[in-house]
Write a protein that holds these residues in place. Structure first.
Motif, short mmCIF file in Angstrom:
data_model
loop_
_atom_site.label_atom_id
_atom_site.label_comp_id
_atom_site.label_asym_id
_atom_site.label_seq_id
_atom_site.Cartn_x
_atom_site.Cartn_y
_atom_site.Cartn_z
N UNK A 64 0.85 -1.19 0.00
CA UNK A 64 0.00 0.00 0.00
C UNK A 64 0.88 1.24 0.00
N UNK A 65 0.56 2.20 -0.87
CA UNK A 65 1.31 3.46 -0.92
C UNK A 65 0.43 4.58 -0.37
N UNK A 66 0.86 5.16 0.78
CA UNK A 66 0.08 6.21 1.43
C UNK A 66 0.63 7.58 1.10
N UNK A 67 -0.31 8.54 0.93
CA UNK A 67 0.06 9.93 0.75
C UNK A 67 -0.75 10.74 1.75
N UNK A 68 -0.36 11.97 2.01
CA UNK A 68 -1.13 12.81 2.94
C UNK A 68 -1.89 13.91 2.21
N UNK A 69 -1.15 14.74 1.46
CA UNK A 69 -1.82 15.89 0.84
C UNK A 69 -1.96 15.69 -0.66
N UNK A 70 -2.74 16.58 -1.28
CA UNK A 70 -2.98 16.48 -2.72
C UNK A 70 -1.68 16.53 -3.52
N UNK A 71 -0.71 17.29 -2.99
CA UNK A 71 0.54 17.44 -3.74
C UNK A 71 1.37 16.15 -3.72
N UNK A 72 0.97 15.17 -2.92
CA UNK A 72 1.69 13.89 -2.87
C UNK A 72 1.08 12.84 -3.80
N UNK A 73 -0.12 13.12 -4.31
CA UNK A 73 -0.88 12.06 -4.99
C UNK A 73 -0.17 11.55 -6.24
N UNK A 74 0.37 12.47 -7.05
CA UNK A 74 0.94 11.98 -8.31
C UNK A 74 2.19 11.14 -8.06
N UNK A 75 2.98 11.50 -7.03
CA UNK A 75 4.13 10.67 -6.66
C UNK A 75 3.64 9.29 -6.20
N UNK A 76 2.60 9.27 -5.37
CA UNK A 76 2.07 8.00 -4.85
C UNK A 76 1.56 7.11 -5.98
#
Ligand SMILES: [Zn+2]
Length: 378
Positions: free
Chosen positions: A293-305
């Motif tokens: 599972x790949x977790x992100x916190x903010x919207x700016x992390x989504x594309x990296x995730x």
């Protein structure tokens, strides 16, 4: 209060003395002395996380350094020249050691500093929570206007002033005439490396955060397998492949010792970090759950995730459980795009057998490297 005032006065007086007088013998001696600030600090034969470990320092050990490159410094160990990661060191200045035990005081009587890390932030004030107003690159030299704790105020080429972290610089104007002639514009070159990147990670700074360590074992899996150990071993593969792809890789710990979540974020925020990746393994007691599972916190992390989830799904043998939002502290506190990847369930006998293999850990490294290439070069 009175005591505090006196301390402040002493500090101010000391700064004045170090700024305006010739270096005294004790100050000159203390310039290159550092104390180890991590419970365990690996000593390596080369300035790289893949280089063989040839020894270890412990917290409080004092070292003298004589060379520096890419965030690594050279010192002696058993009479041999060796390399250690500089961000685990705190500068010692004998005269202020008692009044300022918690801060690094690397600023000495020299009037200029040179950026030693690949690329760093210039901030509006003397802390990692101050606003980023510019970038500086390895080899850039600045005159010291003033200092605050372990921060240095410098003039900017475009006018105005900013603050840089002293632990990412070396004292003195590093460029000799020879260097200047062969490398006339280091900042321009460093800036161009990024935009010219095509498929390689050259010019990018990646922070790898191996979860847990030391007194914090993380999850305890079947057969008493500890999460921190599998994470450490996996991180070594990841660091190696990222460095092979040309990335400048920073790790938040390089051995089995405790690092707080705040400290992990501080390390990442000290650099001009392009991506922060925290590595973990899961446990789940109620059901036989499996996968990554790949977790992100903010919207700016989504594309990296999403990018990492896609490439991990094609390289690793465990199924992808996709991306998910979660407010992990280490993701909230880091300024760079950041993800936390749970790389398999060590509570599940099937996953556990797989994740302990070199094949699996190396496929994780491949997935992360490919994901970063896709993400950063697009
Ligand atoms: Zn964990």
């Amino acid at each position: 209060m009175k005591k505090k005032m006196r301390k402040l006065f002493l500090l101010a007086a000391l700064l004045l003395i170090t700024t305006f007088s010739l270096p005294t013998l004790s100050l000159a001696n203390s310039t290159d002395s550092y104390e180890v600030n991590s419970p365990v600090l690996n000593v390596r034969s080369e300035p790289s996380n893949n280089a063989p470990v040839v020894g270890q320092f412990s917290k409080g050990d004092q070292v003298n350094i004589f060379n520096e490159q890419h965030g690594w410094v050279q010192t002696y160990y058993g009479g041999e020249p060796v390399w250690i990661a500089k961000h685990h060191l705190v500068a010692i200045n004998n005269s202020v050691q008692e009044s300022a035990p918690a801060t690094e005081t690397t600023v000495d009587s020299s009037e200029a500093v040179t950026v030693s890390a690949e690329s760093i932030y210039v901030r509006s004030g003397p802390s990692t929570s101050d606003k980023i107003i510019a970038y500086a690159y390895q080899g850039d030299s600045f005159d010291i206007l003033s200092t605050s704790g372990d921060w240095i105020q410098v003039s900017l080429a475009q006018g105005g002033t900013g603050w840089i972290a002293s632990w990412l610089t070396t004292n003195g104007n590093g460029s000799t005439e020879e260097e200047t002639s062969t490398n006339p514009a280091p900042s321009v070159e460093a800036a161009q490396t990024k935009s010219n990147s095509s498929g390689s990670l050259s010019g990018y700074t990646i922070v790898i955060d191996p979860g847990h360590g030391g007194k914090d074992p993380g999850a305890i899996g079947l057969n008493n397998v500890q999460e921190k150990d599998i994470v450490t071993s996996t991180a070594n593969y990841v660091v190696q492949q990222l460095e092979e792809a040309g990335a400048n890789v920073i790790t938040t710990r390089s051995g089995d010792y405790f690092v707080s979540l705040d400290e992990r974020a501080r390390i990442s925020n000290s650099y001009n970090t392009d991506a922060f990746i925290s590595l973990h393994y899961d446990t789940f007691t109620a059901m036989p759950v499996s996968g990554v599972t790949t977790y992100y916190n903010s919207n700016s992390d989504i594309s990296l995730a999403k990018s990492l989830d896609t490439t991990l799904n094609s390289t690793v043998s465990l199924p992808s459980r996709g991306t998910d939002q979660a407010g992990f502290k280490v993701l909230r506190k880091t300024n760079a795009p950041s993800v936390l990847i749970e790389l398999g369930f060590i509570s599940n006998p099937h996953d556990l057998t797989i994740v302990q293999t070199a094949d699996y850990q190396s496929s994780v490294a491949r997935g992360i490297t490919n994901g970063l290439i896709n993400h950063l070069s697009n």
